[in-house]
Design a protein around this motif. Structure first.
Motif, mmCIF file in Angstrom:
data_model
loop_
_atom_site.group_PDB
_atom_site.id
_atom_site.type_symbol
_atom_site.label_atom_id
_atom_site.label_comp_id
_atom_site.label_asym_id
_atom_site.label_seq_id
_atom_site.Cartn_x
_atom_site.Cartn_y
_atom_site.Cartn_z
ATOM 1 N N UNK A 37 0.813 -1.211 0.000
ATOM 2 C CA UNK A 37 0.000 0.000 0.000
ATOM 3 C C UNK A 37 0.854 1.272 0.000
ATOM 4 N N UNK A 38 2.089 1.184 0.501
ATOM 5 C CA UNK A 38 2.981 2.354 0.448
ATOM 6 C C UNK A 38 3.227 2.732 -1.012
ATOM 7 N N UNK A 39 3.544 1.708 -1.838
ATOM 8 C CA UNK A 39 3.823 1.963 -3.256
ATOM 9 C C UNK A 39 2.574 2.508 -3.940
ATOM 10 N N UNK A 40 1.427 1.869 -3.668
ATOM 11 C CA UNK A 40 0.186 2.330 -4.296
ATOM 12 C C UNK A 40 -0.082 3.777 -3.914
ATOM 13 N N UNK A 41 0.094 4.084 -2.638
ATOM 14 C CA UNK A 41 -0.190 5.428 -2.148
ATOM 15 C C UNK A 41 0.673 6.481 -2.806
ATOM 16 N N UNK A 42 1.966 6.168 -3.011
ATOM 17 C CA UNK A 42 2.870 7.158 -3.589
ATOM 18 C C UNK A 42 2.674 7.278 -5.089
#
Lengths: 512, 144
Positions: free
Chosen positions: A454-459
């Motif tokens: 989710x970190x990657x998706x969020x950024x």
């Protein structure tokens, strides 16, 4: 959201146009599915009272804070000196040295709440609600101290302690055990609802939103580049910390974040001292604006809504997250954690948020009409600013007006705050996850890996509806949590009375 | 009641020399030897949520390790000295904790080894020997 162009850019860098088209359509699909299936939930949480623009959830938090304030007899003011003494370690038994101190619990909980809200959120509040919003923000911050006091006391009282010495605590545990103790039904239902909202909030507001804003801030300083690069780097670091158990990065962050917080406040104080002749005027604007609005959109009510909203969104009082962080402290008296935690909204909102607001006001970022002295309101109800800035750029401009280098410090601060907020929320989410699915290495790693994805998706992606939904989930935590607090507050009262009488009789010893 | 001598011990060469010196003094005075091991700890450090949760467990592990690996072997090796040995295992700032221990036990002196740190680090942060010499209420012997 402004990130919709990032997916094609990423593809350009990789020369993989086909997959970009797929990612784009996948992104759109996710957006569409989320928007249609969760829109009702977001609307429900953030819907205004009929005929106003006042979101009921903000009213819910402020009313709860007021009730706790009255019920515990202005505990936040009565117990304030004692709270400071506890944090200083005056009541800590030297033989317990080496255990988690009150100071450490406070610092850790604070690093989960101090973040973008204190920098960008305040700028938005003052940018729409004018200086008067500051008054209402401070008032709501002061009230929120009573909510924190209530939830953190319960968090410690009803935590689980395991044979190996570790602990798990938080609203889900006081919902189950506290309701059982009082012979009330539905405790487990509330707990499961809370845990679900907490996991969603951890993926969203505590993760994607932070990654997204950290990327925006980096891109602001070094120039635009694809968000997935930031995402991968952040996810890698988060993975190393929470899955790999790489303590060094986390401890460096935990050491630097308080330093950044102090640097931020000190810089603000220096700017205020440089403009000390205007401090009286600024407070005049704040008080006058609080009751007249000074021409802002919505007048006095507009200022009030913005101030209340910012305080509630920033210090998380009543949300239940702090109760998870505080429950790790070993203390014979759960109420002492309540006392310590009531300092959080004070530091977060009354000190840090107010500093941001004062610097924006005093450096004259908001434009007034010279003939009427009222603020000039532009499009969308935003007060016109000197350089047309809003949000974090407005704060940056206000600070940079005195110190040009401050925007770089601010960028670093935003990134570190985002990172420490992610670490904190990965822990809150994990506690909710293990509450639902049970403890165990495999289950924990599953959660942590999802968290990093989710970190990657969020950024990288424009997932506006997902982020809206996750924000809504954080406040849904507050709906469930505050219901539980209403039912359990007599228990806190009993603890409070018992503790205060023993403090008075000298049974509770002062060591320093 | 016999006099007491507090000696700081952390297993290092310097602290072994300090113990040797303290044993000599204690034998001469007929004093009780208090062997103190202090685990460096500040209640004002910053921890992650995970570290908070595990702190109690870690503390127990640290205490156990210090007892088994540092204090017990030393006490065993002093068995033949004929001295009365007490041990003390505490968390805290090393200098402050030793000074406090000397007050609590009514010790007549403190013996510590020289850590041998010099230059920048000790200029910035001060040395244990330096701060103990400043804060102690009883004579301090620093064994080189």
């Amino acid at each position: 959201m402004k990130n919709h162009y990032k997916i094609p850019m990423m593809a350009g860098a990789l020369s993989l146009m086909a997959s970009a088209a797929m990612a784009q359509s996948l992104d759109e699909k996710v957006n569409a599915i989320f928007a249609s299936s969760t829109g009702w939930f977001v609307n429900l949480i953030f819907s205004p009272f009929p005929g106003t623009s006042f979101p009921w959830i903000v009213g819910w938090l402020v009313v709860a804070a007021t009730i706790f304030t009255v019920y515990f007899g202005l505990i936040q003011f009565r117990a304030f000196p004692h709270s400071i003494a506890l944090v200083r370690g005056d009541y800590s038994d030297p033989d317990d040295a080496g255990e988690v101190s009150h100071f450490q619990a406070l610092a850790t909980a604070l690093s989960g709440t101090v973040g973008l809200g204190n920098i960008a959120g305040v700028a938005v509040a003052v940018g729409i609600g004018g200086p008067g919003a500051t008054f209402w923000m401070i008032l709501a911050g002061l009230m929120g101290m009573a909510s924190k006091f209530t939830e953190c006391t319960l968090g410690v009282k009803y935590r689980n302690e395991y044979p190996d010495g570790t602990v798990s605590g938080g609203p889900m545990y006081y919902m189950v055990k506290g309701f059982e103790e009082r012979g009330l039904p539905m405790g487990r239902v509330l707990a499961v609802m809370f845990a679900i909202f907490c996991i969603l909030g951890a993926f969203g507001g505590g993760n994607m939103f932070q990654a997204n804003q950290a990327h925006a801030q980096i891109a602001n300083v070094v120039g635009d580049y694809p968000g997935w690069i930031t995402g991968i780097i952040f996810a890698g670091i988060v993975f190393a910390v929470i899955v790999g158990g790489l303590k060094s990065i986390a401890s460096v962050t935990e050491k630097v974040v308080p330093f950044m917080g102090v640097l931020y406040v000190v810089t603000a104080v220096i700017i205020l001292l440089m403009n000390f002749d205007k401090i009286g005027w600024a407070f005049g604007q704040i008080f006058e604006g609080a009751f007249t609005g000074l021409g802002v959109a919505g007048g006095m009510v507009g200022a009030l809504i913005q101030g209340f909203k910012r305080a509630a969104f920033s210090n998380e009082a009543g949300v239940g997250s702090a109760a998870i962080a505080h429950s790790a402290v070993r203390t014979k008296e759960p109420i002492t954690e309540g006392f310590v935690s009531l300092l959080e909204p004070f530091i977060d909102t009354v000190v840090i948020c107010t500093m941001t607001a004062l610097v924006i006001i005093i450096t004259g970022q908001l434009m007034t009409d010279p003939t009427t002295g009222l603020y000039m309101v532009g499009e969308g109800g935003m007060i016109q600013t000197v350089d047309g800035n809003s949000g974090v750029a407005l704060t940056s401009a206000a600070f940079s007006a005195s110190f040009g280098w401050f925007k770089y410090i601010l960028a670093i601060a935003v990134i570190l705050f985002a990172f420490s907020t992610m670490i904190s929320w990965s822990y809150y989410g994990l506690k909710a996850w293990t509450f639902l699915f049970g403890e165990g290495k495999g289950k924990e790693v599953t959660f942590k890996v999802i968290f990093c994805i989710f970190v990657v998706i969020g950024a990288a992606a424009n997932l506006g509806p997902v982020i809206d939904f996750s924000d809504a989930a954080i406040f849904a935590m507050a709906v469930v949590n505050i219901i539980a607090l209403y039912f359990l507050m007599p228990i806190v009262k009993r603890e409070l009375n018992s503790y205060l009488s023993r403090l008075k009789s000298g049974e509770i010893k002062k060591f320093n | 009641m016999p006099d007491k001598i507090v000696v700081g011990y952390d297993g290092s060469e310097g602290s072994k020399r300090a113990v040797d010196f303290a044993v000599e003094r204690a034998s001469a005075l007929g004093a009780t030897l208090v062997v103190a091991h202090v685990l460096e700890w500040s209640p004002y450090s910053f921890l992650t949520p995970n570290e908070l949760e595990e702190r109690h467990k870690r503390r127990n592990e640290e205490l156990k390790r210090a007892e088994e690996a540092v204090l017990a072997p030393l006490v065993a090796s002093l068995d033949t000295s004929g001295l009365t040995i007490e041990t003390s295992l505490k968390y805290g700032n090393i200098a402050d904790t030793l000074a406090k221990l000397s007050r609590d036990t009514g010790a007549v002196q403190i013996v510590i080894g020289r850590q041998g740190e010099s230059g920048l680090a000790s200029r910035l942060f001060g040395s244990v020997a330096g701060s103990l010499a400043q804060s102690s209420t009883v004579p301090v012997t620093i064994v080189p």
